[in-house]
Design an enzyme around this catalytic site. Structure first.
Site, PDB file in Angstrom:
ATOM      1  N   ARG A   1       0.827  -1.213   0.000  1.00 34.94           N
ATOM      2  CA  ARG A   1       0.000   0.000   0.000  1.00 34.94           C
ATOM      3  C   ARG A   1       0.862   1.263   0.000  1.00 34.94           C
ATOM      4  O   ARG A   1       0.511   2.271  -0.625  1.00 34.94           O
ATOM      5  CB  ARG A   1      -0.911  -0.015   1.222  1.00 34.94           C
TER       6      ARG A   1
ATOM      7  N   HIS B   1       0.397   4.494  -2.465  1.00 34.68           N
ATOM      8  CA  HIS B   1       0.197   5.866  -1.976  1.00 34.68           C
ATOM      9  C   HIS B   1       1.361   6.770  -2.344  1.00 34.68           C
ATOM     10  O   HIS B   1       1.193   7.986  -2.414  1.00 34.68           O
ATOM     11  CB  HIS B   1      -0.054   5.856  -0.464  1.00 34.68           C
ATOM     12  N   ASP B   2       2.541   6.196  -2.573  1.00 32.78           N
ATOM     13  CA  ASP B   2       3.636   7.008  -3.100  1.00 32.78           C
ATOM     14  C   ASP B   2       3.353   7.376  -4.554  1.00 32.78           C
ATOM     15  O   ASP B   2       3.363   8.550  -4.929  1.00 32.78           O
ATOM     16  CB  ASP B   2       4.975   6.255  -2.988  1.00 32.78           C
TER      17      ASP B   2
ATOM     18  N   GLY C   1       3.702  11.023  -8.408  1.00 36.87           N
ATOM     19  CA  GLY C   1       4.470   9.944  -9.026  1.00 36.87           C
ATOM     20  C   GLY C   1       5.294   9.162  -8.011  1.00 36.87           C
ATOM     21  O   GLY C   1       5.335   9.503  -6.823  1.00 36.87           O
TER      22      GLY C   1
ATOM     23  N   ASP D   1       8.051   8.731  -6.301  1.00 36.08           N
ATOM     24  CA  ASP D   1       9.225   9.560  -6.012  1.00 36.08           C
ATOM     25  C   ASP D   1       9.576   9.608  -4.530  1.00 36.08           C
ATOM     26  O   ASP D   1      10.315  10.499  -4.093  1.00 36.08           O
ATOM     27  CB  ASP D   1       8.969  10.995  -6.522  1.00 36.08           C
TER      28      ASP D   1
ATOM     29  N   ASN E   1      -3.494   8.786   4.679  1.00 37.02           N
ATOM     30  CA  ASN E   1      -2.219   8.267   5.190  1.00 37.02           C
ATOM     31  C   ASN E   1      -2.119   8.240   6.714  1.00 37.02           C
ATOM     32  O   ASN E   1      -1.529   7.315   7.274  1.00 37.02           O
ATOM     33  CB  ASN E   1      -1.059   9.111   4.639  1.00 37.02           C
TER      34      ASN E   1
ATOM     35  N   HIS F   1      -6.194  -5.913  -2.284  1.00 33.38           N
ATOM     36  CA  HIS F   1      -6.987  -6.067  -1.063  1.00 33.38           C
ATOM     37  C   HIS F   1      -7.231  -7.539  -0.714  1.00 33.38           C
ATOM     38  O   HIS F   1      -8.075  -7.842   0.123  1.00 33.38           O
ATOM     39  CB  HIS F   1      -8.310  -5.296  -1.183  1.00 33.38           C
ATOM     40  N   THR F   2      -6.504  -8.423  -1.309  1.00 36.10           N
ATOM     41  CA  THR F   2      -6.483  -9.825  -0.892  1.00 36.10           C
ATOM     42  C   THR F   2      -5.590 -10.001   0.339  1.00 36.10           C
ATOM     43  O   THR F   2      -5.545 -11.088   0.918  1.00 36.10           O
ATOM     44  CB  THR F   2      -5.989 -10.745  -2.035  1.00 36.10           C
TER      45      THR F   2
HETATM   46  C1  HEM Z   1      -9.191   1.264  -5.839  1.00 35.85           C
HETATM   47  C2  HEM Z   1      -9.159   2.159  -4.885  1.00 35.85           C
HETATM   48  C3  HEM Z   1      -8.697   1.865  -3.494  1.00 35.85           C
HETATM   49  C4  HEM Z   1      -9.331   2.238  -2.356  1.00 35.85           C
HETATM   50  C5  HEM Z   1     -10.624   3.040  -2.260  1.00 35.85           C
HETATM   51  C6  HEM Z   1      -8.566   1.735  -1.250  1.00 35.85           C
HETATM   52  C7  HEM Z   1      -8.882   1.940   0.088  1.00 35.85           C
HETATM   53  C8  HEM Z   1      -8.243   1.333   1.144  1.00 35.85           C
HETATM   54  C9  HEM Z   1      -8.607   1.504   2.517  1.00 35.85           C
HETATM   55  C10 HEM Z   1      -9.713   2.399   3.035  1.00 35.85           C
HETATM   56  C11 HEM Z   1      -7.778   0.726   3.258  1.00 35.85           C
HETATM   57  C12 HEM Z   1      -7.776   0.557   4.784  1.00 35.85           C
HETATM   58  C13 HEM Z   1      -6.892   1.621   5.424  1.00 35.85           C
HETATM   59  C14 HEM Z   1      -7.032   1.628   6.930  1.00 35.85           C
HETATM   60  O1  HEM Z   1      -7.876   0.918   7.473  1.00 35.85           O
HETATM   61  O2  HEM Z   1      -6.289   2.384   7.592  1.00 35.85           O
HETATM   62  C15 HEM Z   1      -6.896   0.059   2.353  1.00 35.85           C
HETATM   63  C16 HEM Z   1      -5.930  -0.845   2.719  1.00 35.85           C
HETATM   64  C17 HEM Z   1      -5.071  -1.441   1.839  1.00 35.85           C
HETATM   65  N1  HEM Z   1      -4.937  -1.135   0.494  1.00 35.85           N
HETATM   66 FE1  HEM Z   1      -6.220  -0.079  -0.616  1.00 35.85          FE
HETATM   67  N2  HEM Z   1      -7.485   1.052  -1.726  1.00 35.85           N
HETATM   68  C18 HEM Z   1      -7.518   1.105  -3.094  1.00 35.85           C
HETATM   69  C19 HEM Z   1      -6.575   0.592  -3.951  1.00 35.85           C
HETATM   70  C20 HEM Z   1      -5.450  -0.069  -3.564  1.00 35.85           C
HETATM   71  C21 HEM Z   1      -4.348  -0.410  -4.428  1.00 35.85           C
HETATM   72  C22 HEM Z   1      -4.267  -0.042  -5.895  1.00 35.85           C
HETATM   73  C23 HEM Z   1      -3.449  -1.074  -3.675  1.00 35.85           C
HETATM   74  C24 HEM Z   1      -2.123  -1.632  -4.060  1.00 35.85           C
HETATM   75  C25 HEM Z   1      -1.787  -1.957  -5.288  1.00 35.85           C
HETATM   76  C26 HEM Z   1      -4.004  -1.166  -2.341  1.00 35.85           C
HETATM   77  C27 HEM Z   1      -3.438  -1.861  -1.298  1.00 35.85           C
HETATM   78  C28 HEM Z   1      -3.946  -1.905  -0.013  1.00 35.85           C
HETATM   79  C29 HEM Z   1      -3.445  -2.797   1.008  1.00 35.85           C
HETATM   80  C30 HEM Z   1      -2.402  -3.866   0.803  1.00 35.85           C
HETATM   81  C31 HEM Z   1      -4.142  -2.483   2.175  1.00 35.85           C
HETATM   82  C32 HEM Z   1      -3.910  -3.092   3.574  1.00 35.85           C
HETATM   83  C33 HEM Z   1      -2.772  -2.322   4.228  1.00 35.85           C
HETATM   84  C34 HEM Z   1      -2.382  -2.787   5.622  1.00 35.85           C
HETATM   85  O3  HEM Z   1      -2.886  -3.784   6.128  1.00 35.85           O
HETATM   86  O4  HEM Z   1      -1.519  -2.109   6.215  1.00 35.85           O
HETATM   87  N3  HEM Z   1      -5.189  -0.521  -2.299  1.00 35.85           N
HETATM   88  N4  HEM Z   1      -7.183   0.470   1.066  1.00 35.85           N
END
Ligand code: HEM
Ligand SMILES: *[C@@H]1O[C@H](CO)[C@@H](O)[C@H](O)[C@H]1NC(C)=O
Ligand SMILES: *[C@@H]1O[C@H](CO)[C@@H](O)[C@H](O)[C@H]1NC(C)=O
Ligand SMILES: *[C@@H]1O[C@H](CO)[C@@H](O)[C@H](O)[C@H]1NC(C)=O
Length: 320
Positions: A64, A68-69, A74, A76, A96, A195-196
């Site tokens: 993640r 977010h970077d 970009g 960076d 963040n 999100h797997t």
């Molecule tokens: C499509 C739009 C996306 C939305 C709306 C979204 C939103 C979120 C949210 C709300 C969380 C939980 C954060 C928290 O509870 O503090 C999360 C976690 C996460 N997201 Fe996304 N995300 C998106 C796309 C992505 C992408 C593109 C990636 C990576 C390629 C990603 C990887 C992750 C991972 C791995 C977690 C778990 C992080 C952890 O356990 O520390 N997400 N995301």
């Protein structure tokens, strides 16, 4: 001698576009540090491997961090810059703050890399490699990471607040936010498969489990057990109800079963344009893995600093 104006009249558009493409991307390649830091990839993988052995979730957090970077200015390493009395970075942006993790792991990698090859490898490349290794170490695919990114001397709190999608986003918002980074709707659906793995906080999925109708009732009830209707905002739940520390295609199986954790997740399978892709990945993990690797390369290509732009930071948290 030709003036600039008449020269540009003579240069065909396709050539200009080709040169732009070649020279933005062209300075990056997977062998960028082959001579200058031959141990780089071994160091990154070993530190990430130790971090995941200590806490499997860290693999998700590092993946993640890369997203977010890259979505803000970009890829960076702008996200890594600490706030100071005279500088405000991205760490306190809503998507963040109290949410993005893994900064210490990047520091640990950076200090080993500096010990091995001083002032050579960018923090931005370390983040890209750590994301790749995290996915692979948790059971997912691997891919070659083009290297040669350089580190920003700036960050953008406002872009971090505006350019990262939130969990309440609609499908059309998700598609347009990815399009704004030159990523397609398919890239968006594929990258959401991240999100797997990982966990999410109660306040970010509360609306979904109490107010959405396209949710499996027993899944909603399960999540409500640790996410009350008010309070306990930071209680965590796994994003993938089936296999939270394994990188697999279960995310898509969940969506087909209306067990998406965030509203934004279930938007990908709610009668819209992404349904068929979600359906396909839910039954074909090889197709998902291949697509994920390709889309991660595209994510890593978002407006990198290359050549003489930016710098090689000595400490990922501060500009030189
Ligand atoms: C499509 C739009 C996306 C939305 C709306 C979204 C939103 C979120 C949210 C709300 C969380 C939980 C954060 C928290 O509870 O503090 C999360 C976690 C996460 N997201 Fe996304 N995300 C998106 C796309 C992505 C992408 C593109 C990636 C990576 C390629 C990603 C990887 C992750 C991972 C791995 C977690 C778990 C992080 C952890 O356990 O520390 N997400 N995301
Ligand atoms: C998207 O592509 C356009 C046209 O090639 C380019 O000007 C722009 O900088 C790109 N944006 C990103 C975020 O990659
Ligand atoms: C919801 O999930 C449960 C548990 O997996 C399953 O038994 C049930 O059939 C699902 N409900 C619907 C309506 O699909
Ligand atoms: C909510 O937080 C309170 C106080 O910290 C705690 O006693 C309670 O067990 C928590 N409830 C849930 C569902 O986590």
């Amino acid at each position: 001698m030709l003036s600039m104006a008449s020269m540009s009249d003579r240069i065909p558009t396709f050539l200009v576009l080709f040169l732009l493409f070649c020279c933005v991307q062209g300075q990056m390649n997977q062998n960028f540090y082959q001579k200058s830091c031959p141990n780089l990839q071994t160091i990154v993988r070993s530190v990430v491997s130790q971090a995941i052995a200590t806490e499997a979730r860290m693999g998700a957090s590092l993946l993640r961090l890369f997203f977010h970077d890259c979505f803000v200015q970009g890829c960076d390493a702008s996200i890594l810059l600490d706030d100071t009395q005279t500088f405000t970075g991205e760490k306190t942006a809503f998507p963040n703050v109290n949410s993005v993790r893994g900064y210490e792991v990047i520091d640990a990698i950076k200090s080993q890399v500096e010990a091995s090859c001083q002032a050579t490898v960018s923090c931005a490349d370390i983040v890209a490699l750590a994301a790749r290794d995290s996915v692979n170490l948790l059971g997912g695919p691997t891919w070659n990471v083009a290297l040669g990114r350089r580190d920003a001397r700036t960050a953008s709190l406002s872009q971090a607040n505006s350019d990262l999608p939130g969990p309440g986003s609609s499908l059309s918002t998700l598609i347009s936010m990815f399009n704004a980074k030159n990523l397609s709707a398919q890239d968006m659906t594929v990258l959401s498969g991240a999100h797997t793995i990982g966990q999410g906080q109660c306040f970010l999925f509360r609306d979904r489990i109490y107010n959405d109708v396209n949710i499996n009732a027993s899944f909603a009830a399960l999540r409500q057990q640790t996410c009350p209707i008010s309070g306990n905002d930071s209680n965590l739940a796994p994003i993938d109800v089936q296999s939270p520390v394994t990188f697999d295609n279960a995310y898509y199986v969940n969506l087909v079963n209306q067990k998406g954790m965030f509203h934004s997740d279930q938007e990908l399978f709610n009668g819209g344009s992404q349904d068929s892709l979600v359906q396909q990945y839910s039954t074909d993990s090889a197709a998902f893995f291949t697509a994920f690797a390709k889309s991660m390369v595209r994510l890593g290509g978002i407006t990198p600093l290359t050549g003489k732009s930016g710098e090689i930071r000595l400490n990922c948290r501060t500009v030189n």
